[in-house]
Design a protein around this motif. Structure first.
Motif, PDB file in Angstrom:
ATOM      1  N   VAL A 184      12.120  32.510  36.179  1.00  0.00           N
ATOM      2  CA  VAL A 184      10.654  32.100  36.325  1.00  0.00           C
ATOM      3  C   VAL A 184      10.707  31.617  37.649  1.00  0.00           C
ATOM      4  N   LEU A 185       9.728  31.752  38.479  1.00  0.00           N
ATOM      5  CA  LEU A 185       9.361  30.887  39.662  1.00  0.00           C
ATOM      6  C   LEU A 185       7.943  30.024  39.306  1.00  0.00           C
ATOM      7  N   LEU A 218       9.908  40.110  43.488  1.00  0.00           N
ATOM      8  CA  LEU A 218       9.129  39.331  42.591  1.00  0.00           C
ATOM      9  C   LEU A 218       8.089  40.186  41.754  1.00  0.00           C
ATOM     10  N   ASN A 219       7.804  39.645  40.842  1.00  0.00           N
ATOM     11  CA  ASN A 219       6.776  40.162  39.674  1.00  0.00           C
ATOM     12  C   ASN A 219       5.667  39.435  39.571  1.00  0.00           C
ATOM     13  N   PHE A 220       4.641  39.971  39.359  1.00  0.00           N
ATOM     14  CA  PHE A 220       3.170  39.297  39.430  1.00  0.00           C
ATOM     15  C   PHE A 220       2.541  39.783  37.992  1.00  0.00           C
ATOM     16  N   LEU A 255       0.149  27.587  44.748  1.00  0.00           N
ATOM     17  CA  LEU A 255       1.208  28.004  44.038  1.00  0.00           C
ATOM     18  C   LEU A 255       1.916  26.716  43.116  1.00  0.00           C
ATOM     19  N   ARG A 256       2.150  27.073  41.923  1.00  0.00           N
ATOM     20  CA  ARG A 256       2.764  26.098  41.022  1.00  0.00           C
ATOM     21  C   ARG A 256       3.869  26.422  40.789  1.00  0.00           C
ATOM     22  N   ILE A 257       5.130  25.907  41.125  1.00  0.00           N
ATOM     23  CA  ILE A 257       6.481  26.248  41.019  1.00  0.00           C
ATOM     24  C   ILE A 257       7.093  25.447  39.675  1.00  0.00           C
ATOM     25  N   SER A 258       7.330  26.270  38.739  1.00  0.00           N
ATOM     26  CA  SER A 258       7.756  25.647  37.482  1.00  0.00           C
ATOM     27  C   SER A 258       9.195  25.580  37.246  1.00  0.00           C
ATOM     28  N   GLU A 259      10.030  26.115  38.029  1.00  0.00           N
ATOM     29  CA  GLU A 259      11.427  26.146  38.048  1.00  0.00           C
ATOM     30  C   GLU A 259      12.276  25.399  39.208  1.00  0.00           C
ATOM     31  N   ARG A 310      -5.086  33.466  37.484  1.00  0.00           N
ATOM     32  CA  ARG A 310      -3.808  33.229  37.924  1.00  0.00           C
ATOM     33  C   ARG A 310      -2.822  34.555  37.484  1.00  0.00           C
ATOM     34  N   LEU A 311      -1.958  34.600  38.492  1.00  0.00           N
ATOM     35  CA  LEU A 311      -0.831  35.417  38.510  1.00  0.00           C
ATOM     36  C   LEU A 311       0.463  34.686  38.054  1.00  0.00           C
ATOM     37  N   ARG A 312       1.059  34.974  37.003  1.00  0.00           N
ATOM     38  CA  ARG A 312       2.457  34.479  36.666  1.00  0.00           C
ATOM     39  C   ARG A 312       3.525  35.211  37.798  1.00  0.00           C
ATOM     40  N   VAL A 313       4.501  34.456  38.287  1.00  0.00           N
ATOM     41  CA  VAL A 313       5.397  34.915  39.148  1.00  0.00           C
ATOM     42  C   VAL A 313       6.648  34.690  38.780  1.00  0.00           C
ATOM     43  N   THR A 314       7.674  36.099  38.632  1.00  0.00           N
ATOM     44  CA  THR A 314       8.945  35.841  38.075  1.00  0.00           C
ATOM     45  C   THR A 314       9.767  36.894  39.133  1.00  0.00           C
ATOM     46  N   PHE A 315      11.194  36.368  39.078  1.00  0.00           N
ATOM     47  CA  PHE A 315      12.053  37.146  39.781  1.00  0.00           C
ATOM     48  C   PHE A 315      12.805  38.425  39.072  1.00  0.00           C
TER      49      PHE A 315
END
Length: 88
Positions: free
Chosen positions: A39-40, A17-19, A53-57, A27-32
């Protein structure tokens, strides 16, 4: 945790994961890395006692729900480190 500027990388479960910090929104945007879609979502309210945690995908919902505590805890550690770095 590896911290470089505004981006931190961590392994949670079997995924990298990338923050990416969005300081003005606490906030921290979280991607893989290496997982599609990349996008997570975001860990929000990092300036409060109850970050979330807000999951957008939708394709990552099951994985993220099972690991939401680990994701939030990692985000809190990253946020604390980033704030300390900014405060100098």
């Amino acid at each position: 945790m590896e911290f470089t500027g505004l981006i931190a990388h961590a392994v949670i479960g079997d995924r990298h994961l990338n923050f990416d910090a969005v300081f003005s929104q606490h906030r921290l945007r979280v991607t893989f890395s290496g997982t599609e879609p990349t996008v997570l979502g975001s860990v929000v309210y990092l300036d409060s006692h109850e970050p979330g945690l807000r999951i957008s995908e939708p394709l990552h919902v099951d994985w993220a729900v099972q690991r939401h505590e680990a994701i939030i805890n990692e985000a809190k550690r990253i946020w604390s480190s980033a704030i300390r770095e900014c405060d100098g």
